[in-house]
Scaffold this active site. Structure first.
Site, PDB file in Angstrom:
ATOM      1  N   CYS A 279      53.406  26.900-106.809  1.00  0.00           N
ATOM      2  CA  CYS A 279      53.673  27.302-104.935  1.00  0.00           C
ATOM      3  C   CYS A 279      53.102  26.615-104.158  1.00  0.00           C
ATOM      4  O   CYS A 279      54.582  25.684-103.064  1.00  0.00           O
ATOM      5  CB  CYS A 279      53.340  28.521-104.331  1.00  0.00           C
ATOM      6  N   ARG A 308      44.966  25.982-115.845  1.00  0.00           N
ATOM      7  CA  ARG A 308      43.526  26.993-115.642  1.00  0.00           C
ATOM      8  C   ARG A 308      42.491  27.160-116.215  1.00  0.00           C
ATOM      9  O   ARG A 308      42.818  26.940-117.572  1.00  0.00           O
ATOM     10  CB  ARG A 308      44.349  28.535-115.029  1.00  0.00           C
ATOM     11  N   GLN A 326      54.584  28.579-116.765  1.00  0.00           N
ATOM     12  CA  GLN A 326      55.153  30.073-115.768  1.00  0.00           C
ATOM     13  C   GLN A 326      57.098  29.808-115.688  1.00  0.00           C
ATOM     14  O   GLN A 326      57.562  28.982-115.313  1.00  0.00           O
ATOM     15  CB  GLN A 326      54.658  29.781-114.540  1.00  0.00           C
ATOM     16  N   ASP A 328      58.589  30.623-112.946  1.00  0.00           N
ATOM     17  CA  ASP A 328      58.118  30.442-111.906  1.00  0.00           C
ATOM     18  C   ASP A 328      59.426  30.573-111.080  1.00  0.00           C
ATOM     19  O   ASP A 328      60.247  29.663-111.416  1.00  0.00           O
ATOM     20  CB  ASP A 328      56.898  29.574-111.569  1.00  0.00           C
ATOM     21  N   HIS A 330      60.385  30.449-106.543  1.00  0.00           N
ATOM     22  CA  HIS A 330      59.444  31.233-105.038  1.00  0.00           C
ATOM     23  C   HIS A 330      60.654  31.310-103.960  1.00  0.00           C
ATOM     24  O   HIS A 330      62.362  30.662-104.303  1.00  0.00           O
ATOM     25  CB  HIS A 330      59.344  30.053-104.389  1.00  0.00           C
ATOM     26  N   LYS A 410      51.398  42.407-104.785  1.00  0.00           N
ATOM     27  CA  LYS A 410      52.008  42.347-106.281  1.00  0.00           C
ATOM     28  C   LYS A 410      52.544  43.636-106.837  1.00  0.00           C
ATOM     29  O   LYS A 410      51.563  44.340-107.048  1.00  0.00           O
ATOM     30  CB  LYS A 410      51.688  41.481-107.020  1.00  0.00           C
ATOM     31  N   HIS A 456      56.782  35.425-104.215  1.00  0.00           N
ATOM     32  CA  HIS A 456      56.360  34.727-105.919  1.00  0.00           C
ATOM     33  C   HIS A 456      57.024  35.574-106.711  1.00  0.00           C
ATOM     34  O   HIS A 456      56.984  36.582-106.710  1.00  0.00           O
ATOM     35  CB  HIS A 456      55.209  33.987-106.167  1.00  0.00           C
TER      36      HIS A 456
END
Length: 583
Positions: A279, A308, A326, A328, A330, A410, A456
């Site tokens: 992000c 991570r 991910q 991912d 946004h 979320k 997200h």
């Protein structure tokens, strides 16, 4: 869950918790000086953690089982007593793990001890009345595993013994068969058998090496993912793998997420971190220019690899890794666009999951955690927006109180696979915080600068975890469009190798992933090898096929089509691929 189902589950958990005590009593008979930790009931079973003088072997499990059966036959009662803190310390004076738990108990809390025969345990209960209520033919010890005391890598490593228990032998037998099938489908086992991926502890735990066949499946997944994102109004971005510390300080990750981040690297007198999230980088792209409300929403997607630090004891194949990609995205939008965007994201998530064969999908709404940023009124507004989207889609959902990210609530979507197991995949997160932290603005209709909202979302979760779930869901027998090798050409003998090459060339030109088995094996052995590799189509070619410019097809499901013109065979397989038909 109905009241009847809840009562049945409660009764099972009481029985399993009692079994954990029986097992601990049996282990102490084998190892009188053992130190005991905790032993709860879990789904379908129980476990207990021990500090033992030596490692438990598979043979030991059988001995412990027999000892447990003797305890059960003794009809020992589970006697409950309430003691003071000092009395509890005296009772467990030689049990350091119990003493640690006792020390942490609030002065106002009632301390209960259960005694069964010679075994006593610090325990809240409940338990069955006596061991005659347990069926000695309805339990099984399954395995041992290492477990750090209280999940802390800096504390002692204990030995955990897992068991399963049911009210009758029939249910136990069915469960053991289920476990056997799950073992066959284990993505680590199938990944090795089909040569899809590997993990190398010596080169870095939790890092995935994709082999050519696994990479073919991954590319097919990613190509589909990109196509559908473009159709749904997204644009692709690519961002770096590392960033300066101020990015993570500004985002709040260093404050709220530091323990899960890799240690910093110093370069040019600055600290850099491997990114745990994408992000902040997408925000940097947004802040590269000025934006009007007319441009919004921006929907930016990235297959971004993040890093991570997961504790070594939690790493598990592809399901829990330290480096993963991910899927991912946004969405940066105005406040009045946010509800529509959340609803569209939820619909898109459901479409993607169903495209891969997952129909049994549940939603979980995660609310404001104890450690969070932002005003409660904003959290309430955001949470309600997510709730409305779930209800509009008619999904059943549960509420995970306090389970939200530190910057917003979320939605998690969980799917059930063919084995009835639930996996958490998609996540949709509302964020009203990062736009403030990074000073994101847009010019609204009134000419004033205002803060945008951010959503997200990850539809598949991570490519690695999703791949692992797919492997286990299909047992390695992927749909044709995902299979790494979609067709294997099998010449009956070396005399037909040239024609086999011609067939392979035609199939490959059409876009079919095809290989030819030119080994010296007999035809039946080649077919068995292809079946073991779970290849959808075996294309057998011999004299008749060569003379007629045809092929004979043996399908993974057992069907056979002989003498099919080559063009028709190519078209049949291409139709299956293009339709993305599921098994």
């Amino acid at each position: 869950m109905s009241d009847k189902e809840a009562k049945k589950l409660e009764k099972q958990q009481t029985m399993r918790h009692s079994m954990a005590h029986v097992m601990a009593g049996a282990v102490l008979k084998m190892f009188p000086d053992a130190k005991i930790a905790i032993g709860p009931a879990i789904e379908n079973g129980f476990y207990y953690d021990f500090d033992l003088p030596r490692s438990i072997t598979p043979d030991d499990l059988g001995v412990i089982e027999e000892s447990m059966k003797e305890i059960i036959k003794s009809r020992s009662g589970f006697e409950r007593s309430v003691v003071s803190k000092e009395e509890a310390k005296a009772l467990f004076a030689d049990q350091p793990y119990k003493l640690e738990l006792i020390e942490e108990l609030p002065e106002t809390e009632e301390i209960s001890v259960y005694q069964m025969g010679d075994f006593k345990d610090l325990c809240r209960g409940p338990h069955v009345e006596d061991t005659s209520r347990l069926n000695p033919q309805s339990f099984k010890l399954l395995k041992t595993a290492g477990a750090y005391w209280r999940g802390d890598e800096k504390r002692p490593m204990l030995q955990r013994i897992y068991g399963t228990a049911f009210s009758n032998p029939k249910d136990l037998k069915m469960h053991l068969q289920h476990l056997e099938e799950m073992e066959k489908r284990d993505h680590r086992k199938i990944g090795k058998e089909l040569d899809l991926f590997s993990l190398h502890e010596e080169a870095g735990p939790g890092m995935v090496y994709w082999h050519p066949k696994g990479a073919r499946i991954r590319v097919a997944i990613e190509d589909f993912w990109r196509q559908e994102h473009y159709k749904n109004g997204y644009e692709m971005v690519f961002t770096p793998h590392v960033g300066k510390s101020w990015l993570w300080e500004t985002s709040g990750h260093l404050g709220f997420y530091n323990e899960s981040m890799f240690q910093p690297m110093e370069m040019d007198k600055s600290d850099y971190y491997a990114k745990p999230m994408n992000c902040p980088f997408h925000i940097m792209i947004y802040n590269n220019g000025k934006h009007s409300y007319r441009e919004l929403p921006f929907r930016w997607a990235e297959l971004g690899t993040v890093y991570r630090y997961e504790k070594s004891g939690t790493l598990h194949g592809l399901m829990r890794v330290r480096g993963f990609t991910q899927d991912d995205a946004h969405i940066i939008c105005t406040p009045d666009q946010v509800e529509d965007e959340i609803l569209e994201v939820l619909r898109f998530s459901l479409f993607m999951l169903r495209s891969f064969g997952f129909e049994d999908i549940s939603a979980y709404l995660s609310t404001m955690p104890e450690k969070s940023v932002g005003e409660k009124k904003d959290w309430d507004l955001a949470t309600e927006s997510l709730r409305k989207a779930i209800e509009k889609e008619g999904l059943e959902y549960g509420v995970d109180e306090g389970g939200g990210a530190f910057y917003g609530p979320k939605i998690d979507l969980k799917v059930k696979d063919t084995m009835g197991r639930e996996w958490q995949l998609s996540t949709v997160q509302f964020d009203f915080n990062l736009s403030e932290r990074f000073d994101m603005v847009f010019v609204d209709k009134d000419g004033k600068e205002k803060r945008p909202f951010m959503i997200h979302r990850a539809l598949l979760g991570s490519i690695e975890r999703f791949f692992g779930v797919l492997v286990e869901n299909f047992g390695g027998a992927f749909p044709v469009w995902l299979s790494p090798v979609q067709a294997m050409v099998i010449p009956v003998s070396a005399k037909f190798d040239d024609y086999a090459k011609e067939v392979e060339k035609n199939f490959r030109a059409a876009g079919i992933r095809v290989e030819t088995d030119f080994s010296d094996e007999r035809m039946n052995a080649k077919i068995r090898n292809a079946q073991t590799q779970k290849i959808p189509y075996m294309i057998v070619v011999g004299e008749n096929e060569m003379n007629e410019k045809a092929v004979s097809i043996r399908i993974r499901t057992g069907e056979q089509k002989n003498g099919m013109p080559m063009h028709d065979a190519v078209q049949m397989i291409m139709d299956k691929i293009e339709s993305k038909e599921l098994p």
